[in-house]
Design an enzyme around this catalytic site. Structure first.
Site, PDB file in Angstrom:
ATOM      1  N   HIS A  62       0.815  -1.205   0.000  1.00 16.11           N
ATOM      2  CA  HIS A  62       0.000   0.000   0.000  1.00 16.11           C
ATOM      3  C   HIS A  62       0.856   1.266   0.000  1.00 16.11           C
ATOM      4  O   HIS A  62       1.995   1.263   0.445  1.00 16.11           O
ATOM      5  CB  HIS A  62      -0.909   0.023   1.230  1.00 16.11           C
ATOM      6  CG  HIS A  62      -1.865  -1.127   1.266  1.00 16.11           C
ATOM      7  ND1 HIS A  62      -2.403  -1.590   2.435  1.00 16.11           N
ATOM      8  CD2 HIS A  62      -2.386  -1.906   0.282  1.00 16.11           C
ATOM      9  CE1 HIS A  62      -3.217  -2.600   2.186  1.00 16.11           C
ATOM     10  NE2 HIS A  62      -3.207  -2.819   0.876  1.00 16.11           N
ATOM     11  N   LYS A  72       5.013   5.974   8.076  1.00 21.95           N
ATOM     12  CA  LYS A  72       4.326   5.135   9.062  1.00 21.95           C
ATOM     13  C   LYS A  72       5.321   4.611  10.086  1.00 21.95           C
ATOM     14  O   LYS A  72       6.474   4.337   9.764  1.00 21.95           O
ATOM     15  CB  LYS A  72       3.675   3.930   8.372  1.00 21.95           C
ATOM     16  CG  LYS A  72       2.593   4.293   7.378  1.00 21.95           C
ATOM     17  CD  LYS A  72       2.068   3.056   6.669  1.00 21.95           C
ATOM     18  CE  LYS A  72       0.998   3.432   5.663  1.00 21.95           C
ATOM     19  NZ  LYS A  72       0.540   2.256   4.905  1.00 21.95           N
ATOM     20  N   TYR A 132      -0.309   1.246  13.831  1.00 19.31           N
ATOM     21  CA  TYR A 132       0.643   2.113  13.151  1.00 19.31           C
ATOM     22  C   TYR A 132       0.182   3.550  13.128  1.00 19.31           C
ATOM     23  O   TYR A 132      -0.991   3.855  13.029  1.00 19.31           O
ATOM     24  CB  TYR A 132       0.974   1.610  11.748  1.00 19.31           C
ATOM     25  CG  TYR A 132      -0.180   1.457  10.798  1.00 19.31           C
ATOM     26  CD1 TYR A 132      -0.436   2.407   9.821  1.00 19.31           C
ATOM     27  CD2 TYR A 132      -1.007   0.341  10.857  1.00 19.31           C
ATOM     28  CE1 TYR A 132      -1.484   2.259   8.930  1.00 19.31           C
ATOM     29  CE2 TYR A 132      -2.046   0.181   9.982  1.00 19.31           C
ATOM     30  CZ  TYR A 132      -2.285   1.138   9.013  1.00 19.31           C
ATOM     31  OH  TYR A 132      -3.338   0.990   8.141  1.00 19.31           O
ATOM     32  N   ASP A 169      -6.218  -5.679  -3.156  1.00 19.06           N
ATOM     33  CA  ASP A 169      -4.841  -6.142  -3.256  1.00 19.06           C
ATOM     34  C   ASP A 169      -4.677  -7.208  -4.339  1.00 19.06           C
ATOM     35  O   ASP A 169      -3.655  -7.254  -5.016  1.00 19.06           O
ATOM     36  CB  ASP A 169      -4.359  -6.675  -1.907  1.00 19.06           C
ATOM     37  CG  ASP A 169      -4.159  -5.567  -0.879  1.00 19.06           C
ATOM     38  OD1 ASP A 169      -4.166  -4.376  -1.259  1.00 19.06           O
ATOM     39  OD2 ASP A 169      -4.008  -5.894   0.306  1.00 19.06           O
TER      40      ASP A 169
END
Length: 188
Positions: A62, A72, A132, A169
């Site tokens: 991603h 992140k 995250y 995905d």
């Protein structure tokens, strides 16, 4: 906090100290002052928490494109994951290269993934929970994904079977056919 450089410039493995006793342990997982000394000046604005029921679930690769790129800081609060960052910055000497690290509740490690990198993980345990921090808010128009199994990347996801994927995905473009929106600062 222990800070380790990886083979990709800016991607760091952070291992916070744990202070334990008979009750368990305590760990400070983020401290702006300490991380600024290590070169991380990210301004986090959003925390996310995901849970994957099955071992062998894969989320990624991603990214969030400019003008809303995200750095992140990823950790695993329950179970274990194989966390992967891929350099997607055109002009970078490590463009298309990846690093992976096991993050688990047991080892307490975290991975800092800067802007301009793809991110994904596979679950190494049942019921893995991933937490995250992000430096920008989720922006649906900037959201994207690249194929996890791109022949150009040759990522070892530490899987023993075909992964469980989201429809998004599963339909992601191959890295070799994808036009990255990121540019390495050294190329400017």
């Amino acid at each position: 906090m222990q800070v380790e450089q990886t083979a990709l410039d800016g991607v760091l493995i952070l291992t916070p100290r744990r202070f334990g006793d008979d009750r368990g342990w305590f760990s400070e997982v983020w401290n702006r002052r300490a991380l600024t000394k290590a070169g991380i000046t990210a301004d986090f604005v959003q925390d996310n928490h995901s849970m994957s029921r099955a071992k062998g679930t894969l989320r990624g690769l991603h990214y969030q494109a400019p003008p809303n790129p995200q750095a992140k800081l990823v950790r695993c609060g329950v179970g274990a994951i194989w966390d992967v960052a891929v350099d997607a910055r055109h002009g970078s000497p490590t463009y298309g290269q990846w690093v992976g690290v096991e993050l688990s509740a047991a080892n307490g490690r975290q991975l800092f993934v800067p802007e301009g990198f793809l991110h994904g993980f596979s679950t190494l345990s049942e019921g893995a929970e991933v937490l995250y921090k992000c430096t920008d808010y989720y922006a649906p128009a900037a959201d994207g994904t690249v194929a996890w199994n791109s022949a150009a990347l040759q990522i070892d996801w530490k899987l023993d079977r075909q992964p469980e994927l989201s429809a998004k995905d599963a339909a992601a473009p191959d890295f070799a056919e994808w036009n990255s929106p990121f540019v390495w600062e050294g190329a400017r």
